[in-house]
Design a protein around this motif. Structure first.
Motif, short mmCIF file in Angstrom:
data_model
loop_
_atom_site.label_atom_id
_atom_site.label_comp_id
_atom_site.label_asym_id
_atom_site.label_seq_id
_atom_site.Cartn_x
_atom_site.Cartn_y
_atom_site.Cartn_z
N VAL A 17 62.77 -3.86 -54.98
CA VAL A 17 62.14 -2.98 -54.03
C VAL A 17 61.02 -3.76 -53.35
O VAL A 17 60.21 -4.41 -54.01
N ALA A 18 61.02 -3.73 -52.02
CA ALA A 18 60.05 -4.49 -51.23
C ALA A 18 58.90 -3.59 -50.81
O ALA A 18 59.12 -2.46 -50.36
N VAL A 19 57.68 -4.10 -50.95
CA VAL A 19 56.50 -3.38 -50.47
C VAL A 19 55.76 -4.27 -49.48
O VAL A 19 55.76 -5.50 -49.60
N ASN A 20 55.13 -3.64 -48.51
CA ASN A 20 54.38 -4.37 -47.49
C ASN A 20 52.91 -4.44 -47.88
O ASN A 20 52.29 -3.42 -48.15
N GLU A 76 63.54 -1.31 -48.99
CA GLU A 76 62.16 -1.50 -48.54
C GLU A 76 61.42 -0.18 -48.64
O GLU A 76 61.90 0.85 -48.16
N ALA A 77 60.27 -0.20 -49.30
CA ALA A 77 59.44 1.00 -49.45
C ALA A 77 58.46 1.07 -48.29
O ALA A 77 57.73 0.12 -48.02
N LEU A 78 58.44 2.19 -47.61
CA LEU A 78 57.59 2.39 -46.44
C LEU A 78 56.71 3.62 -46.67
O LEU A 78 57.22 4.72 -46.90
N VAL A 79 55.40 3.43 -46.62
CA VAL A 79 54.47 4.51 -46.96
C VAL A 79 54.32 5.47 -45.78
O VAL A 79 54.33 5.08 -44.61
N ARG A 80 54.23 6.76 -46.11
CA ARG A 80 53.97 7.82 -45.15
C ARG A 80 52.83 8.69 -45.69
O ARG A 80 52.68 8.84 -46.90
#
Length: 378
Positions: A206-209, A151-155
């Motif tokens: 790859v998962a993006v929200n 899971e890709a999590l943005v920062r």
């Protein structure tokens, strides 16, 4: 330990009909269905702030803390949860900025909050200047005990505020009209990284929200198709996650949009499943591949017999609908063992790895026994 004491202290100031819940980090939400009017809400806010000012005993120390409260009232400030939460958050920011303890939302705050407007301008520049980064959290297939996806999590690597998690700027992106640019950047960056992993022999989705604001863009499917082509990626390598609450806010739109995405071959996941009170009829209409059990149900799993039937029924429901079931927020061996026993399909959480930068994830894949599918337990 402080947060564990804050919750009961807040609850003690409320009526039985009221609700207090931790949203994440050090943020709590309070719902007052019988407050009546603004005066009632302000009175409750005063009681909560006074309760927080009493010292907390943590081990051998006495800690003095404070708080900031933003108030939004229905129906004056909105009638749906997302709008009320967003406007209460804006009011909280004003209370923080002005150091007044609490503030009631007003439309002027949207337009004239200098701090938020400045931050919005900085976010616009951050997208262009490369200040955003993605951290990745691995997901493990319970049956093969190997990497099932990430899971890709943005920062936001802010030059003054440091590394900011998405809950500190995502609502700002929606309010300022930047959510489209942010979504495009996230998908492009995630697919580019997936291409690097694929070249090194690791090919996983790859998962993006994305938010409903993203899905409301009629050009989103075309954008996704173009980004897949740029990254030379198959549609099955991308998974789009949308929270159950957002999906149920506009079920008809959700069905229409998700069908278009699914027709392209992109995988779809319902995030935070179990807290949005969605009807089975709507869930069955959505062309999704998986559901992710909300982490609030996983916390304490294995330690309390009361939680297990809720998780078990959610897993059974997902399987009966032909969906993959993912549990996020697994932090203990007891939680892992229970999820295995309940036949959950995929597990994600700090027990396996925290969200980490791409290079660190590559090292994790190379060094972790999970990548080889060898460990019998976590």
């Amino acid at each position: 330990e402080l947060l564990q004491q804050v919750g009961p202290r807040l609850h003690a100031q409320l009526r039985e009909s009221d609700t207090v819940a931790r949203l994440g980090g050090d943020e709590f939400a309070v719902v007052l269905p019988t407050a009546g009017d603004e005066a009632g809400a302000v009175n409750a806010a005063g009681r909560l702030l006074a309760a927080l000012q009493e010292p907390f005993a943590i081990e051998s120390q006495r800690l003095q803390i404070g708080g900031s409260i933003g108030i939004a009232i229905s129906p004056e400030h909105g009638t749906d949860p997302a709008t009320l939460m967003r406007r209460a958050d804006i009011a909280m920011y004003v209370a923080k900025q002005n150091r007044v303890g609490h503030a009631v939302y007003s439309p002027e705050q949207d337009r004239h909050s200098p701090g938020r407007m400045a931050l919005a301008g900085e976010l616009r520049e951050a997208i262009r200047a490369g200040q955003l980064v993605l951290h990745y959290q691995p997901q493990i297939d319970v049956r093969t005990r190997s990497l099932a996806g990430v899971e890709a999590l943005v920062r936001w690597d802010h030059p003054r505020h440091g590394l900011m998690p998405p809950d500190e700027f995502m609502s700002l992106a929606e309010e300022s009209g930047l959510i489209g640019q942010l979504g495009e950047w996230t998908i492009r960056e995630a697919l580019a990284e997936a291409h690097v992993w694929r070249a090194k022999g690791t090919q996983v989705p790859v998962a993006v929200n994305l938010s409903m604001r993203n899905l409301q863009d009629p050009e989103l499917p075309n954008l996704v198709a173009r980004l897949l082509e740029e990254a030379r990626a198959a549609p099955q390598e991308l998974k789009v996650e949308i929270t159950e609450t957002e999906l149920m806010a506009d079920p008809e739109l959700a069905v229409a949009v998700t069908r278009r995405m699914r027709a392209m071959g992109v995988m779809l996941s319902i995030d935070d499943f179990g807290i949005g009170y969605s009807s089975l009829a709507h869930i069955r209409e959505l062309p999704v591949n998986e559901v992710k059990i909300d982490r609030s149900f996983i916390a304490g799993l294995g330690d309390s017999a009361e939680v297990n039937p809720i998780v078990q029924s959610t897993i059974d429901l997902g399987h009966n609908l032909g969906l993959v079931v993912v549990a996020e927020g697994a932090e203990t061996q007891a939680a892992w063992d229970t999820l295995v026993e309940l036949e959950c399909d995929v597990i994600q959480g700090y027990l396996l790895s925290r969200p980490v930068p791409a290079r660190q994830l590559a090292r994790w894949v190379a060094a972790s026994p999970w990548a080889a599918g060898t460990p019998a337990t976590a």
